[in-house]
Design a protein around this motif. Structure first.
Motif, PDB file in Angstrom:
ATOM      1  N   THR A 176      70.731  14.905 -14.550  1.00 38.43           N
ATOM      2  CA  THR A 176      72.058  15.289 -14.056  1.00 38.43           C
ATOM      3  C   THR A 176      73.134  14.629 -14.909  1.00 38.43           C
ATOM      4  N   LYS A 230      74.360  32.296  -7.375  1.00 34.49           N
ATOM      5  CA  LYS A 230      75.031  31.263  -6.606  1.00 34.49           C
ATOM      6  C   LYS A 230      74.120  30.755  -5.500  1.00 34.49           C
ATOM      7  N   ASP A 248      77.006  25.483  -3.497  1.00 34.11           N
ATOM      8  CA  ASP A 248      78.119  25.317  -4.433  1.00 34.11           C
ATOM      9  C   ASP A 248      77.674  25.403  -5.890  1.00 34.11           C
ATOM     10  N   TRP A 249      76.400  25.706  -6.093  1.00 36.28           N
ATOM     11  CA  TRP A 249      75.846  25.651  -7.437  1.00 36.28           C
ATOM     12  C   TRP A 249      75.670  27.042  -8.042  1.00 36.28           C
ATOM     13  N   TYR A 250      75.897  27.135  -9.331  1.00 42.23           N
ATOM     14  CA  TYR A 250      75.532  28.331 -10.074  1.00 42.23           C
ATOM     15  C   TYR A 250      74.334  27.996 -10.943  1.00 42.23           C
ATOM     16  N   ILE A 251      73.293  28.821 -10.817  1.00 37.96           N
ATOM     17  CA  ILE A 251      72.041  28.530 -11.506  1.00 37.96           C
ATOM     18  C   ILE A 251      71.736  29.606 -12.523  1.00 37.96           C
ATOM     19  N   TYR A 306      70.051  25.561 -16.062  1.00 44.09           N
ATOM     20  CA  TYR A 306      71.170  24.719 -15.635  1.00 44.09           C
ATOM     21  C   TYR A 306      71.592  25.099 -14.215  1.00 44.09           C
ATOM     22  N   ALA A 307      71.929  24.080 -13.444  1.00 40.89           N
ATOM     23  CA  ALA A 307      72.618  24.300 -12.175  1.00 40.89           C
ATOM     24  C   ALA A 307      73.966  23.604 -12.306  1.00 40.89           C
ATOM     25  N   ILE A 308      75.028  24.336 -12.062  1.00 44.00           N
ATOM     26  CA  ILE A 308      76.362  23.823 -12.336  1.00 44.00           C
ATOM     27  C   ILE A 308      77.227  23.878 -11.084  1.00 44.00           C
ATOM     28  N   LYS A 309      77.917  22.794 -10.830  1.00 42.82           N
ATOM     29  CA  LYS A 309      78.793  22.723  -9.657  1.00 42.82           C
ATOM     30  C   LYS A 309      80.163  22.204 -10.070  1.00 42.82           C
ATOM     31  N   VAL A 360      76.333  18.869 -13.696  1.00 43.88           N
ATOM     32  CA  VAL A 360      75.322  19.728 -14.305  1.00 43.88           C
ATOM     33  C   VAL A 360      73.935  19.133 -14.138  1.00 43.88           C
ATOM     34  N   THR A 361      73.060  19.883 -13.499  1.00 45.79           N
ATOM     35  CA  THR A 361      71.653  19.491 -13.429  1.00 45.79           C
ATOM     36  C   THR A 361      70.866  20.428 -14.325  1.00 45.79           C
TER      37      THR A 361
END
Length: 286
Positions: free
Chosen positions: A8, A33, A36-39, A47-50, A58-59
């Motif tokens: 992360t 979505k 709250d994350w976009y994957i 990537y998972a982005i919040k 960013v994870t």
DNA sequence: GTAGGCCCTTACTT
DNA sequence: AAAGTAAGGGCCT
């Protein structure tokens, strides 16, 4: 070692950025979505982005923190100064209200190959269907990437799609676009098409090359030019933009595509692409 | 150069 | 439930 090691990273951003409106602005189709994350996928990593108050969280499956930050900055075009754009064009009331309503909406820099195939699929289609088509391609022909509990798929290269037939794609619901895609895959495999080379060509030259492809006309070429080939003067005119140009700028409904693009270039130059994106969002969602 | 018919289906509306 | 229509165009005549 577990194969789905994730890290992360916090990415601080001093530019206006609105993750949700950016991801939901019709540029990309494979970002899902979840809370709250976009994957989704950028190059070889998931990537998972919040959105956070200071930027993005960013994870990712990307083990290299520095490369993650670079990839994210590149993807969201953080080098583009949106504040400057807003100021430069604030005299235009139409644009000014779109800037305020959708502040932080950014153009995305996508992979050219996925972008090309995506917009060939978009022809006389609709968002849910386009998503379904692209996810089928990725799932059946792309490499899986494990990201915590979720699995995402790398978009398949032309090589990975080399054995796909029109029949296969028809079964997956591509309709008349199936034939286009198979032909474009073959163009790419034969070397007749070199998307990377188009990155360094001019807008006009790259557009001429793209429109030689089956299933790629003016509009779809402009999408690829703007969203992937870094031609910020790209000005894709779909139904929504057409309505905006007619209703807000007094154009005729049967104005020619190329004349409208010419007009946009005179009006906005290399900001035309961003203008288009805000206009699109405003006309479609407001 | 350009207007119109056609392309294949799906998702969503009446 | 069935029918109708819009859906982020492009190609061919």
């Amino acid at each position: 070692m577990a194969k789905n090691v994730i890290t992360t990273t916090t990415v601080d951003i001093d530019q206006p950025i609105d993750l949700e409106s950016t991801m939901e602005s019709g540029q990309v189709f494979r970002w899902e979505k979840n809370q709250d994350w976009y994957i989704g996928v950028i190059k070889r990593y998931g990537y998972a982005i919040k959105q956070t108050s200071s930027g993005l969280l960013v994870t990712t499956s990307n083990p290299d923190k520095g490369d993650t930050i670079k990839s994210i900055s590149n993807f969201f075009r953080l080098e583009d100064d949106l504040g400057k754009l807003y100021t430069n064009l604030q005299h235009d009331q139409v644009l000014n209200s779109a800037f305020q309503r959708w502040r932080g909406l950014r153009l995305i820099k996508q992979d050219p190959w996925e972008c090309l195939i995506s917009f060939v699929c978009s022809s006389v289609s609709n968002i849910p269907r386009i998503k379904k088509n692209l996810n089928s391609l990725a799932k059946y022909y792309g490499r899986p990437i494990y990201l915590g509990d979720s699995t995402v798929y790398e978009f398949p290269s032309a090589t990975q799609l080399s054995k796909v037939s029109v029949h296969d794609l028809s079964k997956l619901g591509f309709g008349f676009r199936a034939e286009y895609i198979v032909k474009i895959v073959n163009h790419e495999l034969s070397g007749m098409l070199n998307l990377q080379k188009l990155l360094i060509e001019s807008y006009a030259t790259a557009k001429a090359k793209l429109t030689e492809l089956p299933g790629v006309g003016n509009k779809i070429a402009d999408c690829v030019l703007l969203f992937a080939l870094e031609k910020l003067e790209g000005f894709p005119i779909d139904r929504w933009i057409m309505r905006a140009l007619v209703d807000w700028y007094g154009h005729s409904e049967n104005a020619k595509y190329s004349n409208l693009v010419c007009w946009a270039h005179k009006m906005w130059g290399t900001s035309a692409g961003y203008v288009q994106q805000y206009m699109y969002q405003q006309r479609r969602l407001s």
